[in-house]
Design a protein around this motif. Structure first.
Motif, PDB file in Angstrom:
ATOM      1  N   LEU A 165       8.605  22.942   9.330  1.00 36.35           N
ATOM      2  CA  LEU A 165       9.845  23.662   9.034  1.00 36.35           C
ATOM      3  C   LEU A 165      10.492  23.121   7.758  1.00 36.35           C
ATOM      4  CD1 LEU A 165      11.409  23.760  12.623  1.00 36.35           C
ATOM      5  CD2 LEU A 165      10.178  25.589  11.440  1.00 36.35           C
ATOM      6  N   SER A 166      11.023  24.020   6.948  1.00 31.26           N
ATOM      7  CA  SER A 166      11.741  23.585   5.748  1.00 31.26           C
ATOM      8  C   SER A 166      13.079  22.971   6.161  1.00 31.26           C
ATOM      9  CB  SER A 166      11.973  24.765   4.820  1.00 31.26           C
ATOM     10  OG  SER A 166      12.984  25.590   5.356  1.00 31.26           O
ATOM     11  N   HIS A 167      13.688  22.246   5.231  1.00 30.08           N
ATOM     12  CA  HIS A 167      14.987  21.635   5.553  1.00 30.08           C
ATOM     13  C   HIS A 167      15.998  22.696   5.988  1.00 30.08           C
ATOM     14  CE1 HIS A 167      13.230  18.060   4.243  1.00 30.08           C
ATOM     15  NE2 HIS A 167      13.717  17.953   3.029  1.00 30.08           N
ATOM     16  N   SER A 168      15.962  23.843   5.304  1.00 27.42           N
ATOM     17  CA  SER A 168      16.916  24.903   5.666  1.00 27.42           C
ATOM     18  C   SER A 168      16.641  25.437   7.072  1.00 27.42           C
ATOM     19  CB  SER A 168      16.841  26.053   4.675  1.00 27.42           C
ATOM     20  OG  SER A 168      17.220  25.619   3.406  1.00 27.42           O
TER      21      SER A 168
END
Lengths: 200, 223
Positions: A165-168
Motif C-alpha cells: 500500500l502507498s503511504h496515501s
C-alpha cells in the motif's frame, strides 16, 4: 517478555546464521556447478515465502505461484552475480520479487522498467569489500529492530512492504493524516539506521 | 554530474520505493535521483534489508515444484562477474550520465522537448503514464528569474532538477537535487536568474498547473 526472548534468541542465533551460510553455499554451487539439487533446496526455502508475499500483495494464487517461480528462476540465472561473502540472500531475493511484481503491474509501459538492483549495483562499488560489515550481520540487526518496533510503526511498515500500500492508501485505511504515516515510517527507519550504525 | 547533491529523498519515500509501493510517477523520479545520488543509494541498501527480513518471515506452507521453475534448457545463465559479485562495473556508466539517461528512459530528448506554453516564461510537457495509473508526471521549464506563485500540493510530490536551478524558502535546488514534499508544504519557487530551470515533477494526484500559472497572469486581481 516473549518478544524480548525471541529477540535474544535471534541475536545469539548461531544456528540461524549457519543455515544462512549454507544457503550461500547452495547459491555458489548453483553458480559454479549449475547444481539442480542445490537449486531444489534453495527453492524449498524461498519459493513458498515469495508466493505468500505475492498473495499478500494482492496477486491471485496462480499469478503468485508464477511470480514465485520466476523469482527463483532469476536466482538460478543470476546466482553468479550474487556476492556470497557479503550479501543478504533474503534481501536479494526480496528485491528480485519486488521488481518482478512491479514489472507485472506495469507490463504495458516499457519505459518504466527500473534498472536491476540500483542499490546493490552501486554500493558494492562504493565500499571496499573488506571494510564492510557483511549484509548478513546487518540483516540480523534489522530483524531484531523490526521485532522491537512499536505496534503502530510495525503496522505501517508491514502495510507498505507486505501489502504494497502507498503511504496515501495507508493513511486512508487507518484514518490518519499522511504526515503521521510518513513520520511513523521515518521513526522505524531511524531505529534501523541507529542499529546499523552501531555495527560500523 | 557536476556539483554535490544537497537535497535528498525523505526516508519515508525511500521506504516506499524499497517496498515497491511508491506509484509509477513518483517512483520514476525517485529512481532518477537514486541514479545520481550515492548518498540515497547507500540508504536504500539499508532500507532494502527490511524487505529481506519481512520476506524471510513469510509463512511457507504448501508445495511448489522446483523443477517447474527451471527452464528446459538451463543455458540462459548470467556468467560470473569480475570483482565482488555485484553487476557493477560495466553497468555503472549507465548511471553516471545523470539526467540524459533518465530522460531517454521516459522517451524524452532533453534537447528537443516538445514544450507547450503554460504562461509567460513557463512551459511544460506531460509524460504519458501507463493506462489506469494515478498521478501526474511532467517536465517543467521556467525562464530565468521567473517567480512561481506560492502554492501547496495534493499528496506527495517529488521535484528533480535536470538543468539550471531554483530557489525557495528551503534553499537552492540544483541539478540532481530533489525536493520531497507533501500536502502540508507550501512554497514559492524562483528559477535561477541566469540559468532558468528545467525539472521533472511527479505527483500522486493530477495537478492543475494551469491554475497555478494563471495566478501569475492575474497580479492585479490578487491571489
Amino acid at each position: 517478555m516473549v518478544r524480548a526472548l525471541q529477540v535474544r534468541r535471534l541475536l545469539s542465533a548461531p544456528l540461524e546464521i549457519q543455515s544462512r551460510a549454507s544457503m550461500s553455499d547452495l547459491l555458489s554451487r548453483i553458480a559454479r556447478e549449475r547444481s539442480e539439487a542445490a537449486f531444489g533446496e534453495l527453492f524449498q526455502r524461498y519459493a513458498l515465502k515469495v508466493k505468500a508475499y505475492m498473495l499478500r500483495q494482492g496477486a491471485d494464487s496462480a499469478t503468485a505461484e508464477e511470480l514465485a517461480q520466476e523469482t527463483l528462476l532469476v536466482v538460478w540465472r543470476k546466482a553468479a552475480l550474487y556476492s556470497a561473502e557479503k550479501g543478504s540472500l533474503s534481501t536479494w531475493i526480496f528485491t528480485i520479487a519486488r521488481n518482478l511484481r512491479i514489472d507485472r503491474l506495469r507490463k504495458e509501459s516499457a519505459w518504466q522498467e527500473l534498472p536491476d538492483n540500483i542499490a546493490e549495483t552501486l554500493v558494492s562499488d562504493d565500499q571496499a569489500p573488506d571494510e564492510a560489515v557483511s549484509d548478513r550481520q546487518r540483516e540480523v540487526r534489522v530483524r531484531a529492530v523490526l521485532a522491537e518496533l512499536s505496534a503502530e510503526q510495525r503496522q505501517v511498515v508491514e502495510m507498505a512492504y507486505v501489502e504494497g500500500l502507498s503511504h496515501s492508501e495507508i493513511s486512508e485505511r487507518l484514518g490518519l493524516p499522511l504526515g503521521t504515516v510518513k513520520s511513523r515510517m521515518r521513526l522505524a527507519y531511524q531505529k534501523v539506521r541507529t542499529a546499523l550504525e552501531e555495527l560500523k | 554530474m557536476t556539483g554535490k547533491i544537497e537535497h535528498h529523498l525523505d526516508a519515508a519515500t525511500l521506504m516506499a520505493f524499497s517496498a515497491g509501493c511508491l506509484g509509477e510517477p513518483l517512483s520514476a523520479v525517485a529512481a532518477a535521483h537514486l541514479e545520481m545520488c550515492a548518498h540515497c543509494r547507500a540508504e536504500l541498501v539499508d532500507i532494502d534489508l527490511i524487505g529481506g527480513v519481512l520476506l524471510e518471515g513469510m509463512p511457507a506452507s504448501g508445495v511448489l515444484n522446483a523443477q517447474a521453475a527451471l527452464p528446459a534448457m538451463p543455458g540462459d545463465v548470467v556468467p560470473m562477474s569480475g570483482r565482488n559479485g555485484g553487476p557493477g562495473g560495466k553497468d555503472k556508466a549507465r548511471y553516471s550520465d545523470g539526467p540524459q539517461s533518465f530522460a531517454a528512459r521516459i522517451g524524452v530528448d532533453l534537447a528537443h522537448v516538445p514544450w507547450r506554453r503554460l504562461g509567460p516564461g513557463v512551459w511544460h510537457y506531460r509524460v504519458k503514464l501507463s493506462p489506469g495509473v494515478k498521478g501526474d508526471l511532467r517536465l517543467l521549464k521556467i525562464a530565468a528569474g521567473k517567480r512561481m506563485p506560492e502554492h501547496g500540493h495534493g499528496g506527495s510530490e517529488l521535484t528533480l532538477v535536470l538543468d539550471g536551478a531554483y530557489r525557495d524558502e528551503r534553499g537552492e535546488y540544483r541539478c540532481g537535487d530533489i525536493q520531497d514534499v507533501d500536502e502540508a508544504d507550501e512554497h514559492q519557487p524562483v528559477a535561477d536568474p541566469q540559468l532558468g530551470c528545467v525539472c521533472i515533477i511527479a505527483s500522486e494526484q493530477r495537478v492543475r498547473y494551469k491554475g497555478i500559472v494563471n495566478r501569475l497572469l492575474q497580479p492585479l486581481i490578487g491571489i
